[in-house]
Design a protein around this motif. Structure first.
Motif, mmCIF file in Angstrom:
data_model
loop_
_atom_site.group_PDB
_atom_site.id
_atom_site.type_symbol
_atom_site.label_atom_id
_atom_site.label_comp_id
_atom_site.label_asym_id
_atom_site.label_seq_id
_atom_site.Cartn_x
_atom_site.Cartn_y
_atom_site.Cartn_z
ATOM 1 N N THR A 158 24.396 8.199 116.890
ATOM 2 C CA THR A 158 24.329 6.818 116.398
ATOM 3 C C THR A 158 23.035 6.560 115.619
ATOM 4 O O THR A 158 22.956 5.610 114.863
ATOM 5 N N ASN A 244 36.519 9.391 111.777
ATOM 6 C CA ASN A 244 36.156 8.238 112.593
ATOM 7 C C ASN A 244 35.450 7.276 111.645
ATOM 8 O O ASN A 244 34.237 7.117 111.698
ATOM 9 N N PRO A 245 36.204 6.672 110.733
ATOM 10 C CA PRO A 245 35.594 5.939 109.612
ATOM 11 C C PRO A 245 34.525 4.937 110.059
ATOM 12 O O PRO A 245 34.794 4.057 110.866
ATOM 13 N N PRO A 248 29.836 7.362 114.211
ATOM 14 C CA PRO A 248 30.282 7.035 115.559
ATOM 15 C C PRO A 248 29.842 5.634 116.004
ATOM 16 O O PRO A 248 28.733 5.211 115.686
ATOM 17 N N LEU A 249 30.734 4.975 116.718
ATOM 18 C CA LEU A 249 30.481 3.642 117.262
ATOM 19 C C LEU A 249 29.983 2.663 116.210
ATOM 20 O O LEU A 249 29.020 1.938 116.422
ATOM 21 N N ASN A 250 30.600 2.714 115.050
ATOM 22 C CA ASN A 250 30.307 1.789 113.945
ATOM 23 C C ASN A 250 28.891 1.923 113.398
ATOM 24 O O ASN A 250 28.412 1.036 112.700
ATOM 25 N N ASN B 189 40.473 11.116 117.734
ATOM 26 C CA ASN B 189 40.908 10.722 116.397
ATOM 27 C C ASN B 189 42.219 11.399 116.008
ATOM 28 O O ASN B 189 42.971 10.873 115.218
ATOM 29 N N GLN B 378 40.810 3.548 117.647
ATOM 30 C CA GLN B 378 39.357 3.423 117.549
ATOM 31 C C GLN B 378 38.744 3.087 118.911
ATOM 32 O O GLN B 378 37.683 3.603 119.266
ATOM 33 N N MET B 381 38.440 6.225 120.829
ATOM 34 C CA MET B 381 37.395 7.073 120.245
ATOM 35 C C MET B 381 36.028 6.562 120.677
ATOM 36 O O MET B 381 35.145 7.333 121.058
ATOM 37 N N ASP B 382 35.869 5.247 120.621
ATOM 38 C CA ASP B 382 34.588 4.644 121.004
ATOM 39 C C ASP B 382 34.303 4.870 122.493
ATOM 40 O O ASP B 382 33.158 5.094 122.879
ATOM 41 N N GLN B 385 32.909 8.286 122.905
ATOM 42 C CA GLN B 385 31.566 8.428 122.331
ATOM 43 C C GLN B 385 30.521 7.614 123.092
ATOM 44 O O GLN B 385 29.352 7.985 123.102
ATOM 45 N N ILE B 389 27.692 10.070 123.654
ATOM 46 C CA ILE B 389 26.497 9.820 122.851
ATOM 47 C C ILE B 389 25.550 8.854 123.544
ATOM 48 O O ILE B 389 24.342 9.058 123.568
#
Lengths: 297, 415
Positions: A158, A244-245, A248-250, B189, B378, B381-382, B385, B389
């Motif tokens: 991120t 993952n457009p 990650p996590l915007n 994804n 999404q 996916m989040d 992560q 992460i």
């Protein structure tokens, strides 16, 4: 026919001028102003592309105000702008400044800088995406690994992802800015430099007192141009984070990507239009602010 | 003589007139995908041969323009009489009054319930069907035969425990501990979000949604167990790396992944990879032997533009494209699975080396009714992560995901 003969020469000129102007004016009205107006209208409605548009009032804007993702994306967009514009401005000026003095293979080196600008952003973004991969694919991490240095998570992080995405975008725009800067540098009359040298002025003073002030129109142009570019950044981000457009996590998602996602994955056209209106306003304000700050006093 | 000529001529003219009165032209629209267009051309040819008075014109568009074109054309009375759409869009099309229900006398709901694979019932509203598929897709486990031989593994995993064990044997790392070959690919994804929702959660004893997919129900013990199993593949067992080689299917194609979960639509692409020897098997069962699967499909529907004789012709055409014959052609040409057990479960198809595992999966497949598939994907996916992460505890990440997805569903079903 009689009517035309009755006109004065001045009136005929005006008629001609408007006649010739009509084409671009109609073009702009139909292709630019009408859709813009329509988008603003749409931002007060709900529409999923299929059914009828229904009135929503300020609902879309209220939703936007309370949307955490929107604020994250809004911040990202400004990070792109605030990092991208100064960095690319400084680098391109340094390159142009020094390239201007290079005679050896001048044309070839200039071409090398310009080449990325001509390359398709999509192709470039994909290649860079692979550069950034962990081993065994990514070249950067392979180099690190071969020296026994731990891998760096470029895109899957991120904190690192946004600069990693920004880097190729800056690199791609450099060529254009270098060319513009060089044109600006060439336009400064040599006599100023000669006069300065006769007076025994240092190189640094020449740079700050002659070159940079006289480059002001060029700097304004490049700043405005690249700011708009970074505020509208899309293709680099979309293609480098395509799995993952904006992730990650915007963390890399810019406003345009959010608009695209809302409109064409969520089919929420009204909400997307509200985001577009915000982007439009931001672009307008930033451009006006820059023109004001950098205006001639 | 003259009288006779006149008589014959007038007879011919009136015959021609009758002919043209009966001849109907209908429009069929689908998005452009080479094999689908070829298959549909073949179906239209067969249909026209059987119904000489009906002509079917097919138009296709790039996927990106499809929805806009359909939406603009039908209300204008232009566009298609029979249209192809993704099952997930059905609600939107029904609400926008772009399609009409299939007539219950020809498409008897009770008969369709009995004849089609059960997940097709997602297309039913009350006592009528809105649309029907020709072909469906499901998931299965692809495996790399060469890597299996190399590691001395005889057969692909049957259960989730075996999956973990075999994946461990297939994983390779370099001196620094960086993974260079994954036992199994992962990536929410790709298809894994379906695997999580409809397979893992159910296998852990849960039900991912309630209230006809309008209420999220995976923030439960079962969902917790499913998420722990999924994230554990990387975090605990170290047999995979998310984003390894950029995307799961790329790693599998490159021969750097032992196993890979993907849909039947991947078969064509894998067939074209030189030097890749792969096999395919059903998704692994849980310890009790319970299996599940996810199925998605494109359906055909009759639009509100079709009226009178065009409507009758459209019904006939719909009958043909949902017939056993059409499904077999679709399987042979496109490689998509038949939507009826009567075609899918024939010995030849159900035991087919490649299609078999997918077709057998259909018998126990579920179809998620998405409000916004990409946004709901999404969310998962989040979730992964946030754990990998941001080091958030899995329980929190799962709870957040469930909340976020519920917001998407609530917004969609609010109006």
């Amino acid at each position: 026919m009689r009517l035309r003969q009755n006109l004065t020469i001045r009136q005929k000129h005006i008629l001609w001028a408007w006649g010739l102007l009509a084409l671009p004016v109609i073009f702009y009205v139909v292709i630019r102003f009408y859709p813009t107006g329509n988008a603003i209208l749409l931002s007060f409605q709900n529409w999923n592309l299929l059914g009828d548009r229904t009135w929503a009032g300020a609902e879309n804007y209220i939703k936007l105000w309370h949307d955490d993702v929107f604020w994250k994306v809004f911040r990202n967009t400004f990070v792109y702008l605030l990092l991208g514009t100064p960095i690319s401005l400084v680098i391109s000026f340094l390159i142009a400044f020094h390239l201007d003095r290079v005679r050896f293979m001048h044309g070839f080196i200039r071409m090398l800088y310009f080449l990325p600008f001509m390359t398709s952003a999509v192709a470039m973004a994909w290649v860079w995406r692979w550069f950034y991969q962990p081993v065994p694919v990514g070249i950067f991490n392979n180099i690190l690994a071969s020296f026994g240095i731990p891998q760096i998570n470029f895109l899957n992080s991120t904190t690192n992802a946004l600069p990693a995405v920004l880097a190729p975008a800056v690199w791609a725009g450099l060529g254009f800015q270098v060319i513009i800067f060089m044109a600006g540098l060439r336009a400064i009359p040599q006599s100023y430099y000669e006069a300065a040298r006769i007076d025994g002025v240092s190189g640094f003073t020449i740079l700050t007192q002659i070159t940079i002030p006289l480059l002001k129109p060029t700097i304004i142009f490049i700043t405005v141009f690249s700011s708009i570019g970074f505020l509208r950044i899309f293709d680099h981000v979309f293609n480098m984070t395509t799995n993952n457009p904006g992730g990650p996590l915007n963390s890399t998602k810019p406003l345009v990507l959010m608009i695209y996602d809302t409109a064409f994955n969520g089919f929420n056209m009204g909400y997307a239009a509200a985001q577009t209106v915000v982007l439009f306003t931001v672009l307008l304000c930033v451009s006006l602010l820059q023109l004001y700050l950098l205006r001639d006093r | 003589m003259n009288a006779l000529k006149t008589y014959l001529l007038s007879g011919a003219v009136s015959l021609a007139a009758i002919g043209s009165a009966q001849a109907v032209e209908i429009e069929y629209w689908q998005y452009f995908f080479d094999a689908r267009v070829t298959a549909m051309e073949q179906l239209i040819e067969n249909f026209e041969a059987a119904n000489p008075d009906i002509t079917v014109n097919m138009t296709h568009f790039p996927y990106a323009d499809y929805r806009t074109k359909v939406a603009a054309a039908i209300p204008a009375g232009e566009g298609p009489d029979v249209v192809q759409l993704f099952y997930g869009w059905l609600n939107d099309y029904v609400e926008a009054e772009l399609i009409q229900p299939l007539p219950a006398d020809t498409f008897d709901p009770a008969r369709i319930d009995a004849e089609f694979f059960p997940m097709v019932q997602a297309m039913k509203d009350g006592d009528q069907y809105w649309a029907l598929p020709t072909a469906v897709r499901s998931l299965a486990l692809f495996y790399n035969e060469r890597l299996f031989e190399e590691a001395g593994i005889e057969s692909p995993p049957e259960t989730l425990d075996e999956l973990v064990e075999i994946a461990g044997q297939l994983t390779k790392r370099d001196g620094a501990g960086n993974i260079t070959q994954v036992g199994i690919t992962t990536g929410m994804n790709a298809q894994d979000h379906h695997w999580f929702r409809e397979v893992l959660v159910r296998q852990m004893g849960g039900d991912p949604y309630e209230n006809n997919y309008q209420t999220v129900n995976y923030n439960t013990d079962a969902g917790q167990a499913a998420a722990a199993f999924y994230t554990g593949l990387e975090a605990e067992h170290g047999v995979t790396a998310a984003g390894f080689m950029d995307e799961p299917q790329a790693a599998f194609k490159a021969g750097m992944a032992g196993m890979h979960i993907d849909g039947s639509f991947r078969i064509g692409a894998l067939d074209k990879v030189r030097g890749l020897r792969w096999g395919v098997t059903e998704l692994p069962a849980n310890a009790e032997g319970m299996r599940s699967n996810y199925s998605s499909y494109w359906v055909n529907a009759i639009t509100t533009k079709a009226e009178d004789e065009r409507y009758d012709a459209s019904v006939k055409f719909m009958e043909y494209v949902t017939s056993d014959e059409a499904m077999q052609i679709w399987l042979d040409v496109v490689g998509e699975l038949p939507a009826k057990p009567s075609v899918g479960m024939t010995d030849a198809n159900a035991n087919h080396e490649v299609y078999g595992p997918f077709i057998r999966g259909l018998a126990y497949a579920n179809t998620t009714i998405f409000a916004n598939e990409s946004a709901q994907r999404q969310v998962l996916m989040d979730m992964v992560q946030r754990v990998s992460i941001e080091d958030l505890p899995l329980t929190e990440a799962l709870a957040t995901a469930a909340e976020e997805e519920q917001v998407i569903l609530d917004e969609y079903y609010a109006d």
